[in-house]
Design an enzyme around this catalytic site. Sequence first.
Site, PDB file in Angstrom:
ATOM      1  N   ALA A 272       0.854  -1.193   0.000  1.00 50.18           N
ATOM      2  CA  ALA A 272       0.000   0.000   0.000  1.00 50.18           C
ATOM      3  C   ALA A 272       0.889   1.242   0.000  1.00 50.18           C
ATOM      4  O   ALA A 272       0.746   2.142   0.825  1.00 50.18           O
ATOM      5  CB  ALA A 272      -0.965   0.003   1.182  1.00 50.18           C
TER       6      ALA A 272
ATOM      7  N   ASP B 107       4.041   8.112  -1.115  1.00 47.55           N
ATOM      8  CA  ASP B 107       5.260   8.885  -1.386  1.00 47.55           C
ATOM      9  C   ASP B 107       6.289   8.771  -0.264  1.00 47.55           C
ATOM     10  O   ASP B 107       7.492   8.960  -0.496  1.00 47.55           O
ATOM     11  CB  ASP B 107       4.914  10.350  -1.625  1.00 47.55           C
ATOM     12  CG  ASP B 107       4.308  10.580  -3.004  1.00 47.55           C
ATOM     13  OD1 ASP B 107       4.381   9.655  -3.842  1.00 47.55           O
ATOM     14  OD2 ASP B 107       3.754  11.673  -3.244  1.00 47.55           O
ATOM     15  N   GLY B 108       5.844   8.487   0.951  1.00 50.23           N
ATOM     16  CA  GLY B 108       6.794   8.287   2.040  1.00 50.23           C
ATOM     17  C   GLY B 108       7.672   7.068   1.797  1.00 50.23           C
ATOM     18  O   GLY B 108       8.891   7.111   1.976  1.00 50.23           O
ATOM     19  N   HIS B 109       7.048   5.957   1.381  1.00 50.87           N
ATOM     20  CA  HIS B 109       7.832   4.771   1.036  1.00 50.87           C
ATOM     21  C   HIS B 109       8.779   5.049  -0.132  1.00 50.87           C
ATOM     22  O   HIS B 109       9.943   4.635  -0.113  1.00 50.87           O
ATOM     23  CB  HIS B 109       6.893   3.629   0.625  1.00 50.87           C
ATOM     24  CG  HIS B 109       6.007   3.120   1.715  1.00 50.87           C
ATOM     25  ND1 HIS B 109       4.650   3.259   1.685  1.00 50.87           N
ATOM     26  CD2 HIS B 109       6.294   2.465   2.867  1.00 50.87           C
ATOM     27  CE1 HIS B 109       4.119   2.704   2.761  1.00 50.87           C
ATOM     28  NE2 HIS B 109       5.095   2.222   3.497  1.00 50.87           N
TER      29      HIS B 109
ATOM     30  N   GLY C 184      11.533   5.065   7.994  1.00 48.79           N
ATOM     31  CA  GLY C 184      11.009   6.398   8.251  1.00 48.79           C
ATOM     32  C   GLY C 184      10.876   6.679   9.742  1.00 48.79           C
ATOM     33  O   GLY C 184      10.704   5.760  10.549  1.00 48.79           O
TER      34      GLY C 184
ATOM     35  N   LYS D 198       8.405   8.219  11.168  1.00 49.22           N
ATOM     36  CA  LYS D 198       7.023   8.268  11.650  1.00 49.22           C
ATOM     37  C   LYS D 198       6.794   7.216  12.729  1.00 49.22           C
ATOM     38  O   LYS D 198       6.179   7.484  13.753  1.00 49.22           O
ATOM     39  CB  LYS D 198       6.032   8.077  10.511  1.00 49.22           C
ATOM     40  CG  LYS D 198       4.565   8.183  10.971  1.00 49.22           C
ATOM     41  CD  LYS D 198       3.592   7.971   9.841  1.00 49.22           C
ATOM     42  CE  LYS D 198       3.441   6.500   9.525  1.00 49.22           C
ATOM     43  NZ  LYS D 198       2.696   5.773  10.604  1.00 49.22           N
TER      44      LYS D 198
ATOM     45  N   GLN E 285       9.473   2.149  16.796  1.00 46.20           N
ATOM     46  CA  GLN E 285       9.896   1.003  15.991  1.00 46.20           C
ATOM     47  C   GLN E 285      11.308   1.211  15.448  1.00 46.20           C
ATOM     48  O   GLN E 285      12.144   0.293  15.486  1.00 46.20           O
ATOM     49  CB  GLN E 285       8.926   0.805  14.831  1.00 46.20           C
ATOM     50  CG  GLN E 285       9.363  -0.228  13.807  1.00 46.20           C
ATOM     51  CD  GLN E 285       8.372  -0.336  12.662  1.00 46.20           C
ATOM     52  OE1 GLN E 285       7.313  -0.909  12.814  1.00 46.20           O
ATOM     53  NE2 GLN E 285       8.720   0.238  11.513  1.00 46.20           N
TER      54      GLN E 285
ATOM     55  N   SER F 220       0.665   7.790   5.543  1.00 43.39           N
ATOM     56  CA  SER F 220       0.483   6.465   6.113  1.00 43.39           C
ATOM     57  C   SER F 220      -0.471   5.683   5.235  1.00 43.39           C
ATOM     58  O   SER F 220      -1.429   6.245   4.683  1.00 43.39           O
ATOM     59  CB  SER F 220      -0.090   6.564   7.535  1.00 43.39           C
ATOM     60  OG  SER F 220      -0.480   5.289   8.010  1.00 43.39           O
TER      61      SER F 220
END
Length: 255
Positions: free
Chosen positions: A27, A30-32, A142, A144, A148, A180
């Site tokens: 899914a 643009d962050g990925h 990332g 965010k 983690q 997200s």
Amino acid sequence: MTIFHTPTEWRALRPSGTLGFVPTMGALHDGHLALVKTALAQCEHAAVSIYVNPTQFNNPEDFAKYPSTFEDDCRLLEEVGCGFVFAPTYETLYPDSYRYRVTETETSTVLEGAHRPGHFDGVLTVVLKLFNCLQADAAFFGEKDYQQLLLVKEMAEALHHPTKVIACPTVREPDGIAMSSRNRRLNPAQRALATQWAQTLANTTLSCDAATQDLTELGFTVDYIAERWGRRLGAVHTPPLDNGPVVRLIDNIAL
């Protein structure tokens, strides 16, 4: 771009030169893609895993509803120059049926860990398996999911894993919401309200208690707003506006 499904296939495919790795659950947004671009800027090749990992979901319903867009994901990755996609099955990654797992006993017990029992065991276990399968020079995460990120970095160091964990800034929408995959589940009313979630968390003139109160008055259910590790971190559940689904959102900002 080459798609492979097992570590045995990868051993025959792995190119010479440095390799950057981006683990994802698909899914893609643009962050990925920003992580992949950073990997390609720092390494000669990039590989991305697409695997929705069941062991990190403490809520089976959340796992069942996680979006799957594999063909679109592969198209996006090919457009940014990613050379390899690892798409394993559960049987490939968990031949032991999850009898063996990685457990951390301090950082993983608070905030996300307190609200999602077993979540970080699943995350750390699958990340270590992916690291072992890919044997990349560097892995890109990332900020965010900041807790983690800390745990993965500490695990790699504690277990002397050769893959270097590199943190990358959170990519945000124009209105400030952290990108997200879960944002896809928000209906228009919830999406508009989520803007206020991001603004409230970022408003450090408010104490954590005051931010929690403001978000509660907006209709959010607040799991936590807390300051640790030089960040303000938070997790909320959206109200079911216009009969929309309850969606859990997390974010953090540097202090």
